[in-house]
Scaffold this motif. Structure first.
Motif, mmCIF file in Angstrom:
data_model
loop_
_atom_site.group_PDB
_atom_site.id
_atom_site.type_symbol
_atom_site.label_atom_id
_atom_site.label_comp_id
_atom_site.label_asym_id
_atom_site.label_seq_id
_atom_site.Cartn_x
_atom_site.Cartn_y
_atom_site.Cartn_z
ATOM 1 N N HIS A 195 0.817 -1.201 0.000
ATOM 2 C CA HIS A 195 0.000 0.000 0.000
ATOM 3 C C HIS A 195 0.861 1.266 0.000
ATOM 4 N N VAL A 196 0.311 2.318 -0.586
ATOM 5 C CA VAL A 196 0.984 3.616 -0.644
ATOM 6 C C VAL A 196 -0.039 4.683 -0.267
ATOM 7 N N ARG A 197 0.328 5.524 0.671
ATOM 8 C CA ARG A 197 -0.599 6.539 1.145
ATOM 9 C C ARG A 197 0.087 7.908 1.214
ATOM 10 N N ALA A 198 -0.691 8.951 0.952
ATOM 11 C CA ALA A 198 -0.302 10.343 1.211
ATOM 12 C C ALA A 198 1.113 10.639 0.710
ATOM 13 N N GLY A 199 2.008 11.055 1.617
ATOM 14 C CA GLY A 199 3.362 11.409 1.209
ATOM 15 C C GLY A 199 4.107 10.303 0.512
ATOM 16 N N GLY A 200 3.700 9.060 0.748
ATOM 17 C CA GLY A 200 4.317 7.953 0.037
ATOM 18 C C GLY A 200 4.115 8.046 -1.465
ATOM 19 N N LEU A 201 3.001 8.664 -1.894
ATOM 20 C CA LEU A 201 2.783 8.849 -3.323
ATOM 21 C C LEU A 201 3.747 9.869 -3.905
ATOM 22 N N GLY A 202 4.129 10.856 -3.105
ATOM 23 C CA GLY A 202 5.135 11.809 -3.568
ATOM 24 C C GLY A 202 6.487 11.146 -3.753
ATOM 25 N N LEU A 203 6.828 10.248 -2.825
ATOM 26 C CA LEU A 203 8.071 9.480 -2.934
ATOM 27 C C LEU A 203 8.032 8.605 -4.181
ATOM 28 N N LEU A 204 6.920 7.928 -4.395
ATOM 29 C CA LEU A 204 6.764 7.064 -5.554
ATOM 30 C C LEU A 204 6.853 7.851 -6.853
ATOM 31 N N ALA A 205 6.175 8.994 -6.908
ATOM 32 C CA ALA A 205 6.143 9.790 -8.132
ATOM 33 C C ALA A 205 7.495 10.413 -8.463
ATOM 34 N N ALA A 206 8.371 10.527 -7.480
ATOM 35 C CA ALA A 206 9.704 11.047 -7.750
ATOM 36 C C ALA A 206 10.550 10.053 -8.538
#
Length: 244
Positions: free
Chosen positions: A95-106
């Motif tokens: 699972h990926v939530r909140a700020g984790g999506l920013g990390l992923l999108a980087a």
């Protein structure tokens, strides 16, 4: 306790988020350790590319509400990934939530498995996806960004691929990564660095232009009464006062 584990094979450095007790949340320690590990990879001529992955059932749960990083440090982490002269590939099986999506999108490339789910939950906490917009908005389909920024709905890997959050949604993440990593191994270090520089130039300019304002906006939201209620309700596993 170390929260980032580095391993390597044939020019691919794997950095594993290893804080399953808090679902790999973005604590000050995890952010600092990941930035150090990325810097080490940047200075290692044997590293052709970096795979970012995780232990446990969650890739990253977003900010650690009990030990959050400085917003500027988290922005620095995302910029480090975007600016790293090595491709960064996310391997997501949870699972990926909140700020984790920013990390992923980087990351430059992302492969997600069938157990993966995603949600931008900030609006439900009295917050907004402020600093992570630096990496998310250049990547996401605009219509999808409108929906998921506002509603906080959960979506799966297939939807994440449809809206361009991830590159590939795969039943077998390991198999899907094989041709990607083979391609990166066959590319020259100079070719990879120069090619990545072309596709990330606009994103890096947005960091230079907007990061300071977004950090200030994020800090103001975190300090607000509504955010305190939202985060308290989350920790107490109840609805916040505004839910109707």
């Amino acid at each position: 306790m170390t929260l980032i584990v580095r391993t390597g094979e044939r020019g691919i450095a794997t950095l594993t988020l290893d804080s399953p007790a808090n679902r790999n949340a973005l604590s000050a320690q995890l952010v600092a350790e990941l930035r150090d590990a990325l810097a080490d990879c940047a200075g290692d001529d044997t590293v052709r590319a970096v795979v970012l992955t995780h232990t446990g059932s969650t890739f990253c749960a977003g900010a650690d509400l009990k030990a959050p990083p400085d917003p500027g440090a988290f922005v620095g982490l995302m910029r480090d990934i975007v600016a790293l002269p090595r491709p960064v590939v996310a391997r997501v099986t949870g699972h990926v939530r909140a700020g984790g999506l920013g990390l992923l999108a980087a990351c430059d490339i992302a492969v997600a498995g069938p157990a993966s789910t995603f949600a931008l939950t900030e609006s439900r906490l009295g917050l907004a996806p402020a600093v992570i917009s630096l990496t998310l908005l250049p990547r996401l389909d605009r219509t999808a960004a409108n929906r998921y920024y506002l509603t906080g709905e959960r979506f799966d890997a297939a939807e994440a691929a449809r809206i361009s959050l991830v590159t590939v949604a795969a039943e077998d993440v390991g198999q899907a990564l094989l041709p990607i990593l083979d391609g990166l191994r066959r590319a020259s270090p100079q070719g990879l660095a120069a090619s990545k520089e072309l596709v990330t130039a606009t994103v890096l300019r947005s960091f230079d232009q907007y990061a300071e304002d977004l950090v200030a906006r994020s800090a103001a939201l975190f300090a607000s009464d509504e955010a305190r209620e939202g985060m308290t309700a989350f920790l107490e596993r109840r609805d916040p006062a505004w839910v109707r």
